[in-house]
Design a protein around this motif. Structure first.
Motif, short mmCIF file in Angstrom:
data_model
loop_
_atom_site.label_atom_id
_atom_site.label_comp_id
_atom_site.label_asym_id
_atom_site.label_seq_id
_atom_site.Cartn_x
_atom_site.Cartn_y
_atom_site.Cartn_z
N PHE A 15 15.37 -0.43 3.81
CA PHE A 15 14.29 0.03 2.92
C PHE A 15 12.94 -0.15 3.59
O PHE A 15 12.10 0.76 3.61
CB PHE A 15 14.37 -0.76 1.61
N ILE A 16 12.69 -1.33 4.16
CA ILE A 16 11.40 -1.62 4.78
C ILE A 16 11.19 -0.77 6.03
O ILE A 16 10.09 -0.22 6.24
CB ILE A 16 11.29 -3.13 5.10
N ILE A 17 12.22 -0.64 6.86
CA ILE A 17 12.09 0.17 8.08
C ILE A 17 11.77 1.62 7.72
O ILE A 17 10.94 2.27 8.36
CB ILE A 17 13.37 0.08 8.93
N GLY A 226 2.57 -1.62 1.18
CA GLY A 226 3.23 -0.34 1.40
C GLY A 226 4.66 -0.31 0.93
O GLY A 226 5.26 0.75 0.78
N ALA A 227 5.25 -1.49 0.72
CA ALA A 227 6.60 -1.61 0.19
C ALA A 227 6.65 -2.87 -0.65
O ALA A 227 5.94 -3.85 -0.38
CB ALA A 227 7.63 -1.68 1.32
N PHE A 228 7.50 -2.85 -1.68
CA PHE A 228 7.57 -3.99 -2.60
C PHE A 228 9.02 -4.27 -2.95
O PHE A 228 9.77 -3.34 -3.31
CB PHE A 228 6.76 -3.69 -3.86
N VAL A 229 9.43 -5.53 -2.82
CA VAL A 229 10.79 -5.96 -3.15
C VAL A 229 10.71 -6.96 -4.30
O VAL A 229 9.97 -7.95 -4.23
CB VAL A 229 11.49 -6.61 -1.94
N ILE A 285 5.74 -0.88 -10.18
CA ILE A 285 4.30 -1.18 -10.24
C ILE A 285 3.44 -0.12 -9.55
O ILE A 285 2.22 -0.26 -9.52
CB ILE A 285 4.00 -2.57 -9.64
N TYR A 286 4.10 0.93 -9.00
CA TYR A 286 3.35 1.98 -8.32
C TYR A 286 3.67 3.33 -8.94
O TYR A 286 4.80 3.56 -9.40
CB TYR A 286 3.70 2.01 -6.82
N PRO A 287 2.71 4.24 -8.96
CA PRO A 287 2.97 5.58 -9.50
C PRO A 287 3.92 6.40 -8.63
O PRO A 287 4.68 7.22 -9.14
CB PRO A 287 1.58 6.23 -9.57
N GLU A 288 3.91 6.15 -7.31
CA GLU A 288 4.78 6.89 -6.41
C GLU A 288 6.22 6.34 -6.47
O GLU A 288 6.42 5.15 -6.63
CB GLU A 288 4.32 6.81 -4.95
N GLN A 289 7.19 7.22 -6.33
CA GLN A 289 8.58 6.81 -6.27
C GLN A 289 8.93 6.37 -4.85
O GLN A 289 8.36 6.83 -3.87
CB GLN A 289 9.49 7.98 -6.69
N GLY A 290 9.88 5.45 -4.73
CA GLY A 290 10.42 5.07 -3.44
C GLY A 290 9.72 3.92 -2.76
O GLY A 290 10.11 3.51 -1.66
N ARG A 291 8.72 3.36 -3.40
CA ARG A 291 7.93 2.30 -2.76
C ARG A 291 8.42 0.90 -3.13
O ARG A 291 8.01 -0.10 -2.54
CB ARG A 291 6.47 2.47 -3.21
N GLN A 292 9.33 0.82 -4.11
CA GLN A 292 9.77 -0.47 -4.64
C GLN A 292 11.28 -0.58 -4.67
O GLN A 292 11.98 0.38 -5.01
CB GLN A 292 9.20 -0.68 -6.05
#
Length: 309
Positions: A15-17, A226-229, A285-292
């Protein structure tokens, strides 16, 4: 403390990569060098964050990725002991700020300054550090001379920051939303009495609103991730047992720390925030999909479900 087996990195690393790749592609399309990448990691105390970030740091820093990685805890932004005492004295009727923990007990500017320095690849950046064992477990910030330095001259600068902590990613709600959650908790407390497991219904509304207002200051750091887990416990009550295990390990290794009763009181100070903000994390927590990425774990800290938000 029971051994924590890492079954989370297998989900987190790809996910992070992927997020880092997209981050770099975006800047490359503009003919620019991508700035360092920031990853947020949230989990209730004792959920296995430390074990996970150790693996993530080692994996990202080594071949084939070769991304120098800094792990930084929001705990290292806690106010110095004297400032924490002053905050507690200024809010004597607010139990949430009588010790470190809740939003308002961190020095946010220290964090935003660190983020800015790393984002701009500034050399010889000092990284704040906090000693939780000081003052019999009340804690204190370490002297700056004991802080570590990153981006040293002659070394490759940090390319990834893993920002971890129990309240990383929390987003403030409107006053109306906080009041609605508080009223529901109060009604549950009235109905269940001492069988009520939560803490929110035992508080005054103004105490909760104070913390929620101060949480807005944290958005500058949260928005830079830029990414959230999110390591999400099936039942947030697990935090009491998990935190007791952590403190027992600290007492064994350092010979000092909080008693069982002190730990429970300590967690009580955190728990209302889980009641208020966990739902926000679960929705994303973000409006964009795929960031969490959300990892749901059981009492044994093992992953049961994985969701990409």
């Amino acid at each position: 403390m029971a051994q924590i087996i890492d079954d989370k990195s297998e989900h987190c690393v790809p996910f992070i990569i992927d997020r880092i790749t997209k981050h770099r592609e975006l800047y490359a399309s503009k003919g620019q060098q991508a700035p360092p990448f920031f990853v947020g990691l949230n989990g209730v105390q004792g959920a296995g964050k430390t074990t996970l970030v150790t693996t993530l740091s080692q994996t990202l820093s080594s071949a084939p990725h070769n991304l120098p990685t800094l792990v930084f805890s929001i705990d290292d932004l806690y106010l110095p002991h004297t400032q924490q005492e002053a905050l507690a004295a200024s809010q004597p009727a607010n139990p949430l700020v009588q010790h470190r923990g809740q939003p308002s007990t961190h020095e946010v500017k220290l964090g935003t300054d660190l983020f800015s320095s790393i984002a701009s690849r500034k050399p010889n950046v000092r990284v704040p550090s906090y000693d939780k064992s000081a003052f019999n477990g009340a804690g204190d910030r370490r002297p700056e001379g004991e802080w570590e330095t990153c981006n040293r001259d002659g070394e490759k600068p940090v390319e990834v920051v893993i920002f971890e902590g129990w309240c990383v990613g929390f987003r403030a709600l409107s006053d109306g939303e906080v009041e609605a959650k508080w009223k529901a908790a109060v009604e549950e407390f009235k109905a269940k009495g001492e069988n009520y497991e939560g803490r929110l219904g035992r508080l005054q509304l103004k105490s909760v609103l104070f913390v929620n207002e101060r949480l807005r200051e944290y958005d500058e750091m949260t928005s830079q991730l830029g990414a959230f887990v999110h390591i999400d416990a099936e039942d947030t009550q697990y935090v009491y047992d998990w935190r007791q295990q952590q403190e027992a390990a600290m007492r064994a290794s350092k010979g000092t720390g909080m008693s069982v009763e002190q730990v429970n009181n300590f967690v009580n100070g955190y728990y209302p925030a889980y009641e208020i903000y966990t739902e926000v994390l679960r929705k994303g927590i973000y409006p964009e999909q795929g960031r969490q990425l959300r990892l749901v774990v059981g009492k044994d800290r093992r992953v049961k479900n994985v969701f990409k938000l």
